[in-house]
Enzyme design. Structure first.
Site, PDB file in Angstrom:
ATOM      1  N   CYS A   1       0.829  -1.208   0.000  1.00 18.38           N
ATOM      2  CA  CYS A   1       0.000   0.000   0.000  1.00 18.38           C
ATOM      3  C   CYS A   1       0.869   1.267   0.000  1.00 18.38           C
ATOM      4  O   CYS A   1       1.478   1.581  -1.013  1.00 18.38           O
ATOM      5  CB  CYS A   1      -0.976  -0.041   1.179  1.00 18.38           C
ATOM      6  SG  CYS A   1      -2.452   0.953   0.918  1.00 18.38           S
TER       7      CYS A   1
ATOM      8  N   HIS B   1      -3.927  -5.133   0.374  1.00 15.78           N
ATOM      9  CA  HIS B   1      -3.517  -5.731   1.648  1.00 15.78           C
ATOM     10  C   HIS B   1      -3.564  -7.255   1.524  1.00 15.78           C
ATOM     11  O   HIS B   1      -4.633  -7.858   1.624  1.00 15.78           O
ATOM     12  CB  HIS B   1      -4.445  -5.264   2.776  1.00 15.78           C
ATOM     13  CG  HIS B   1      -4.278  -3.817   3.122  1.00 15.78           C
ATOM     14  ND1 HIS B   1      -3.740  -3.388   4.311  1.00 15.78           N
ATOM     15  CD2 HIS B   1      -4.550  -2.689   2.412  1.00 15.78           C
ATOM     16  CE1 HIS B   1      -3.699  -2.058   4.329  1.00 15.78           C
ATOM     17  NE2 HIS B   1      -4.189  -1.626   3.180  1.00 15.78           N
TER      18      HIS B   1
ATOM     19  N   GLU C   1      -2.736  -9.565   3.498  1.00 20.56           N
ATOM     20  CA  GLU C   1      -3.195 -10.317   4.685  1.00 20.56           C
ATOM     21  C   GLU C   1      -4.719 -10.304   4.789  1.00 20.56           C
ATOM     22  O   GLU C   1      -5.309 -11.110   5.514  1.00 20.56           O
ATOM     23  CB  GLU C   1      -2.548  -9.749   5.947  1.00 20.56           C
ATOM     24  CG  GLU C   1      -3.341  -8.726   6.719  1.00 20.56           C
ATOM     25  CD  GLU C   1      -3.575  -7.421   5.965  1.00 20.56           C
ATOM     26  OE1 GLU C   1      -4.469  -6.661   6.370  1.00 20.56           O
ATOM     27  OE2 GLU C   1      -2.889  -7.173   4.953  1.00 20.56           O
TER      28      GLU C   1
END
Length: 370
Positions: A271, A355, A357
């Protein structure tokens, strides 16, 4: 006059375009200014509330019903709430989840975060999609006139502000917490060889650190201003540049740190880290019309042709046309064609705009599934 048995409108959201939206308040009271963005996630409002990348922003949830699962203390993504406020259509009058520790309203009030409900979130979302992200002012103070709040919204700007310095850690620390086995959707990487990783905290989410720890990494988290020389002294196997809020062009010190580390150790950016890497490699970043915020953004991995459904939260992007020769665009957002991943094999660089995760969100991007 007898008091009404229901809550009446006691708050206003005033946007810089001159529109005024009456609403009901929950959480904290007062007056707050911020950039209004919409998030399309269906679940995970607590992870969104504690994502430091929302610093300086009001988050409008497009999912109309919010608050029914309450809040628990296992789903925090950082040490506090950094967003400016929460805008929703319908606030649940009850909670019905076994993990609930308190209501959403109590949670926000304790953290001095403003929230409003009973407002037409669909109409505001359409306006943001048409006109782009707008600066707004939330207020429960009846003494402030509409004109005063409008002037506040038009005199504040989120562009060019260093928001990272307000969310980063104050000193280095070691991270050891792994993803709990109950929530570990992919345990293939557990108990592998240990790697030493230095993670720059530009607003890092806890679940990014948990996923790294689950894959055998020993992690040292350092502040955003940590000198590159100190990082290189510990001879890490890799350096992570994390997610974070705001304009990457407003933090030239972070870009310089990235430049000093490039080519000396493998690096990975997520990001904000992806955007800083883009600038450090010679590229440019730009502010998007309304950004990407949600858990349902399709991304194409250009190396293998796979489409991943991703979790995203950013208002800026890397301009691929500005990147020098040798830098490869590895992922593309299929909604608008924007750059969602980079690689520069000559310097052991890779990055993702979203993202991986995915907390909250889908797990398509977990490397054990590719």
């Amino acid at each position: 006059m007898a008091e009404r048995p229901w809550k009446v409108a006691d708050a206003r959201l005033v946007l810089e375009d001159g529109s005024i939206w009456k609403a009901k308040s929950f959480g904290a009271s007062g007056t707050q200014v911020g950039e209004v963005v919409f998030n399309t996630s269906l679940t995970g409002y607590q992870e969104i509330l504690t994502d430091p990348s929302y610093a300086g922003q009001f988050v409008l949830m497009t999912n109309p019903h919010i608050g029914n699962t309450g809040v628990n203390f296992d789903d925090e993504e950082s040490r506090q709430c950094f967003l400016a406020g929460l805008v929703i259509r319908s606030l649940s009058i009850t909670t019905s989840n076994w993990r609930c520790a308190e209501t959403l309203g109590d949670y926000l009030a304790e953290r001095n975060i403003m929230g409003i409900y009973d407002v037409d979130t669909r109409a505001i979302t359409r306006r943001l999609r048409q006109d782009g992200s707008l600066i707004g002012v939330l207020s429960t103070e009846q003494s402030r006139s509409d004109e005063e709040l409008l002037e506040m919204s038009r005199s504040w700007n989120i562009v060019g502000i260093d928001l990272i310095s307000g969310v980063t850690c104050n000193a280095p620390y070691e991270w050891v917490d792994k993803t709990k086995s109950d929530w570990d959707f992919n345990s293939n990487g557990r108990d592998q060889e240990t790697y030493r990783v230095v993670a720059y905290d530009f607003g890092i989410k806890h679940n990014i650190l948990r996923r790294l720890a689950s894959y055998g990494c020993k992690i040292t988290v350092v502040p955003s201003t940590w000198p590159a020389a100190e990082t290189l002294k510990v001879k890490p196997d890799g350096v992570l540049f994390s997610n974070g809020p705001g304009d990457p062009s407003a933090v030239p010190y972070a870009v310089e740190t990235v430049k000093e580390i490039l080519g000396k150790v493998p690096v990975f950016g997520i990001c904000m880290g992806h955007q800083l890497l883009g600038q450090a490699l010679g590229g440019k970043t730009f502010k998007m019309k309304f950004g990407h915020h949600g858990g349902n953004h399709p991304v194409c991995n250009l190396r293998n042709g796979r489409v991943e459904i991703s979790a995203q939260n950013h208002n800026y992007a890397v301009d691929p046309a500005s990147l020098p020769e040798g830098v490869e665009v590895t992922h593309v957002n299929l909604n608008d064609g924007s750059c969602a991943g980079l690689a520069y094999p000559a310097l052991n660089v890779m990055s993702l705009q979203y993202h991986p995760e995915a907390s909250p969100g889908p797990h398509d991007s977990d490397c054990g599934k590719n």
